[in-house]
Design a protein around this motif. Structure first.
Motif, PDB file in Angstrom:
ATOM      1  N   TYR A 164      -4.858  -7.431  -0.942  1.00 32.45           N
ATOM      2  CA  TYR A 164      -3.448  -7.554  -1.314  1.00 32.45           C
ATOM      3  C   TYR A 164      -3.275  -8.270  -2.646  1.00 32.45           C
ATOM      4  N   ALA A 165      -2.383  -7.694  -3.484  1.00 29.48           N
ATOM      5  CA  ALA A 165      -2.084  -8.272  -4.793  1.00 29.48           C
ATOM      6  C   ALA A 165      -0.714  -8.931  -4.732  1.00 29.48           C
ATOM      7  N   THR A 171      -5.791 -11.517  -6.411  1.00 26.45           N
ATOM      8  CA  THR A 171      -5.941 -10.503  -5.378  1.00 26.45           C
ATOM      9  C   THR A 171      -7.046 -10.910  -4.421  1.00 26.45           C
ATOM     10  N   LYS A 172      -6.768 -10.830  -3.117  1.00 26.10           N
ATOM     11  CA  LYS A 172      -7.798 -11.203  -2.147  1.00 26.10           C
ATOM     12  C   LYS A 172      -7.590 -10.457  -0.833  1.00 26.10           C
ATOM     13  N   TRP A 173      -8.641 -10.480  -0.010  1.00 25.86           N
ATOM     14  CA  TRP A 173      -8.601  -9.811   1.287  1.00 25.86           C
ATOM     15  C   TRP A 173      -7.945 -10.717   2.315  1.00 25.86           C
ATOM     16  N   ARG A 205       1.666  -3.001  -2.918  1.00 26.47           N
ATOM     17  CA  ARG A 205       0.762  -4.049  -3.407  1.00 26.47           C
ATOM     18  C   ARG A 205      -0.524  -4.123  -2.593  1.00 26.47           C
ATOM     19  N   ILE A 206      -0.648  -3.251  -1.589  1.00 23.08           N
ATOM     20  CA  ILE A 206      -1.893  -3.188  -0.830  1.00 23.08           C
ATOM     21  C   ILE A 206      -2.830  -2.224  -1.551  1.00 23.08           C
ATOM     22  N   LEU A 207      -3.912  -2.741  -2.101  1.00 26.25           N
ATOM     23  CA  LEU A 207      -4.824  -1.935  -2.911  1.00 26.25           C
ATOM     24  C   LEU A 207      -5.840  -1.184  -2.057  1.00 26.25           C
ATOM     25  N   ALA A 208      -6.167  -1.723  -0.895  1.00 21.50           N
ATOM     26  CA  ALA A 208      -7.107  -1.086   0.024  1.00 21.50           C
ATOM     27  C   ALA A 208      -6.840  -1.638   1.414  1.00 21.50           C
TER      28      ALA A 208
END
Length: 324
Positions: A164-165, A171-173, A205-208
């Motif tokens: 999440y950014a 950015t971190k998990w 904003r969720i990158l993965a």
């Protein structure tokens, strides 16, 4: 996926009578070569599809052909349930499922109703891409893989790991327990808990995202409307919010109120203008909201906002004065 595509291809031909390979490719979001292979597969399976040559040619079904193709898939049924907002379906990655489901619904209608419904639909336009001033209404985009993973976790009740950014943060998990999904003005949000605390994440904003095998810690039933209202209240009353007292032309009241988090007080002055006490998310938000109203509004307090707007106006006036 190919079986669903073949069903959709037949329904398109049933609905429109004759379509070119190019048109079918656009509707199915595949290449024309894939369309030709699908046509061959349908013919081999006994579906009476044939080609018409010439400038206005294409593919069509033999007149009177009908088969039971209207069973809805899980995603199609889900898309219909959120079809009250077409953009809501898009925000949750269900846009193609909605289109496919609507084809099946139309195909299932009695023939006498089908033409009437199609004619009525042509007279309704919902959520166009631009407004009357030709301003494009740009929806936030979320990668399909992320949307699919979030949906799976929400429906299956499993923990979700997201990259999440957050604003102004690295950015971190994060590992969260998903509660549900909400869409507001083309923005999708994931309501979740993390370590027992309520959290709200913007989908864009969720990158993965990864669905974990561990079950989520969450109640069996949820009132999303209530949960959203409660989180909205906490958002409006916390953080770096600022309160502004402003004098506003009544004709532009909605422009100011529509951008504010909350209206605390409101009264009409002797000059006919409104005095409103409103809250904004932060200083930048307050400055933007008052600046866009130009001479139709005046910030009375706090003093830092009056100074900021004065300095900006002075700099712009000086720039244009130099070019006169």
């Amino acid at each position: 996926m190919r079986a669903d595509r073949l069903v959709k291809l037949v329904l398109l031909l049933r609905r429109h009578g004759r379509l070119s390979a190019t048109t079918l490719a656009g509707e199915l979001e595949v290449s024309t070569r894939t369309v030709l292979r699908d046509i061959e597969a349908l013919s081999a399976a006994g579906v009476p599809v044939y080609a018409e040559r010439g400038r206005h040619g294409g593919f069509a079904l033999l007149p009177g052909f009908r088969t039971e193709l209207t069973g809805l898939s899980h995603d199609e049924a889900l898309a219909l349930l959120v079809a009250g907002s077409r953009r809501g379906a898009q925000a949750f990655g269900l846009g193609s499922a909605l289109a496919s489901a609507m084809l099946k619904v139309v195909d299932a209608l009695p023939e006498s109703y089908r033409d009437t419904a199609a004619g009525a639909a042509e007279r309704l336009l919902i959520d166009p891409e631009t407004d009357l001033l030709s301003r494009r209404l740009v929806a936030e985009e979320t990668p399909d893989a992320v949307t699919a993973a979030v949906l799976r976790a929400v429906f299956a009740g499993h923990k979700l790991r997201i990259h999440y950014a957050a604003v102004n943060q690295s950015t971190k998990w994060r590992t969260v327990d998903p509660i549900g999904l909400v869409t507001v003005r083309d923005r999708g949000y994931l309501l979740a808990t993390r370590s027992g605390e309520d959290r709200t994440y913007r989908l864009s904003r969720i990158l993965a995202a990864e669905v974990l095998a561990e079950p989520a810690q969450r109640p069996d039933r949820v009132d999303l409307d209530r949960a959203w209202q409660e989180r909205g209240t906490r958002f409006r009353t916390g953080g770096d919010q600022v309160t502004v007292l402003a004098r506003v032309d009544p004709r532009r009241r909605e422009d100011l109120v529509g951008t504010a988090l909350a209206v605390l007080t409101e009264e009409t002055g002797q000059d006919g203008r409104l005095r409103l006490e409103v809250t904004f998310q932060d200083r930048r938000h307050a400055e933007w909201a008052l600046w866009q109203l130009g001479a139709y509004a005046e910030a009375l307090a706090p003093q830092w906002l009056r100074t900021t707007l004065h300095d900006r106006a002075t700099a712009i006036a000086a720039r244009y004065e130099a070019s006169r």
